[in-house]
Design an enzyme around this catalytic site. Structure first.
Site, PDB file in Angstrom:
ATOM      1  N   CYS A  73      49.244  34.169  27.750  1.00 41.09           N
ATOM      2  CA  CYS A  73      49.308  32.715  27.857  1.00 41.09           C
ATOM      3  C   CYS A  73      50.730  32.193  27.674  1.00 41.09           C
ATOM      4  O   CYS A  73      51.084  31.150  28.218  1.00 41.09           O
ATOM      5  CB  CYS A  73      48.378  32.078  26.832  1.00 41.09           C
ATOM      6  SG  CYS A  73      46.630  32.344  27.209  1.00 41.09           S
ATOM      7  N   ARG A 118      22.982  31.058  11.845  1.00 38.34           N
ATOM      8  CA  ARG A 118      22.810  32.416  12.370  1.00 38.34           C
ATOM      9  C   ARG A 118      23.477  32.565  13.737  1.00 38.34           C
ATOM     10  O   ARG A 118      24.074  33.602  14.044  1.00 38.34           O
ATOM     11  CB  ARG A 118      21.320  32.745  12.486  1.00 38.34           C
ATOM     12  CG  ARG A 118      20.617  32.951  11.154  1.00 38.34           C
ATOM     13  CD  ARG A 118      19.134  33.235  11.378  1.00 38.34           C
ATOM     14  NE  ARG A 118      18.435  33.468  10.123  1.00 38.34           N
ATOM     15  CZ  ARG A 118      17.133  33.735  10.031  1.00 38.34           C
ATOM     16  NH1 ARG A 118      16.394  33.782  11.143  1.00 38.34           N
ATOM     17  NH2 ARG A 118      16.564  33.943   8.859  1.00 38.34           N
ATOM     18  N   GLU A 124      44.581  27.771  26.756  1.00 39.62           N
ATOM     19  CA  GLU A 124      45.731  27.282  27.502  1.00 39.62           C
ATOM     20  C   GLU A 124      45.485  27.326  29.006  1.00 39.62           C
ATOM     21  O   GLU A 124      45.883  26.418  29.748  1.00 39.62           O
ATOM     22  CB  GLU A 124      46.978  28.123  27.172  1.00 39.62           C
ATOM     23  CG  GLU A 124      47.329  28.150  25.697  1.00 39.62           C
ATOM     24  CD  GLU A 124      46.708  29.326  24.942  1.00 39.62           C
ATOM     25  OE1 GLU A 124      47.393  29.926  24.115  1.00 39.62           O
ATOM     26  OE2 GLU A 124      45.512  29.641  25.198  1.00 39.62           O
TER      27      GLU A 124
END
Length: 351
Positions: free
Chosen positions: A89, A194, A55
């Site tokens: 946020c 990985r 955000e």
């Protein structure tokens, strides 16, 4: 079937969020899009653990901030409402007076769960929750399971021959090395996988037979935590896993003194996978890619402590050897390569 504009912008959030895979560590994958009168004016995603949230990045990318009080912000996960590595946020959205907030999934993390949504509603915002919720949950399946089931998300991976073997029979004194079943494309894909997970686990026999490096060489990104078992101290000091090139964790019942980037956890001879997963959860290892061998894979399958399996099947024949594990269900997806195929399974009993 009509696709709503909310779904279109939410899928863009998913696309943005996926760029953080392997980089956000214990944090979720989050993307955000800000729309004004049908036009995207800002977007962003959570790039790395400890960095600004999606955000924040989306709002920063809006050139004309005066448009925010007339805009909609889309986020695939509930905005945080607490001070962690970054400020809340939900407060940022409220301070910019963004009137409409569209969210895919609520956040199970106790410090957030429902609080961010309620804070936005209390500020007078029109909050919509659940847009493409199933797709959003799949994107953040590692994060959601980690907090809901208090263990890492487990991905099993192996390669088997056309006649169902993962290795030839090995005798003591046989040369150490890998009997490759897959091609170069498949091996590169494994290195990409990985780079996306927090941990990479193999059993003692795999270390002794193949002496793998267990790192990321064919792809960009960080190598995961190497995890193995050495109950009786059989693994020689010369094994690559002890080369201190990356963080390594050994579960052992022998009082060994490891140094550098290698550490150990003492366990009893009769340990369970549940105990191992509890230890990894305590270390905040959000996901583990399990690459072998047969006994370790069968332990995960038998216990039910697996969430996803990625199984390559090559065209070669071994005729005899170490039998491949068996998952008694149809794959959710099958992908064909030039010389092999990939079957992907999900353990829906863990949902």
């Amino acid at each position: 079937m009509t696709v709503s504009s909310d779904e279109i912008y939410m899928r863009r959030c998913f696309e943005l969020a996926s760029h953080g895979l392997g980089l956000t560590r214990t944090n979720p994958l989050v993307g955000s899009v800000i729309v004004h009168n049908g036009r995207i004016i800002g977007e962003g995603y959570h790039h790395e653990y400890g960095g600004p949230h999606a955000e924040v990045n989306a709002i920063r990318n809006v050139k004309d901030k005066s448009l925010l009080p007339e805009s909609t912000i889309y986020i695939n996960l509930e905005p945080c409402s607490h001070f962690g590595k970054t400020p809340p946020c939900s407060t940022l959205i409220r301070n910019h007076r963004i009137p409409r907030v569209v969210i895919s999934n609520s956040d199970p993390f106790p410090s957030v769960s429902g609080k961010g949504i309620q804070a936005l509603k209390n500020s007078g915002a029109d909050v919509v929750v659940g847009v493409l919720g199933e797709e959003g949950a799949f994107l953040n399946r590692r994060f959601l399971l980690f907090h809901q089931q208090k263990r890492p998300y487990i991905i099993l991976k192996w390669a088997e021959t056309a006649d169902g073997f993962i290795d030839i029979e090995r005798n003591p004194g046989d040369p150490i090395g890998t009997n490759w079943i897959t091609d170069e494309v498949a091996r590169t894909l494994v290195h990409k996988w990985r780079s996306e997970e927090a941990g990479l686990m193999v059993g003692t026999n795999t270390i002794l037979a193949d002496n793998p490096k267990l790192n990321v060489r064919r792809w960009t990104g960080s190598s995961p935590l190497r995890i193995t078992f050495d109950r009786n101290g059989k693994i020689p000091e010369t094994a690559y896993i002890f080369d201190n090139s990356q963080d390594t964790l050994v579960f052992t019942s022998v009082q060994e003194k490891y140094s550098g980037k290698t550490s150990s956890i003492l366990i009893d001879h009769e340990f369970s996978l549940e105990e191992i997963l509890d230890e990894l959860y305590g270390l905040k290892i959000i996901s583990v890619l399990v690459e072998g061998g047969q006994q370790l894979h069968n332990s995960f399958i038998g216990s039910g402590y697996w969430d996803e399996a990625r199984v390559f099947k090559g065209s070669m024949l071994f005729s005899n050897g170490v039998k491949a594990p068996v998952i008694d269900q149809q794959p959710a997806e099958e992908i064909q390569f030039e010389g092999s195929s990939l079957s992907i399974y999900f353990n829906h009993s863990n949902n």
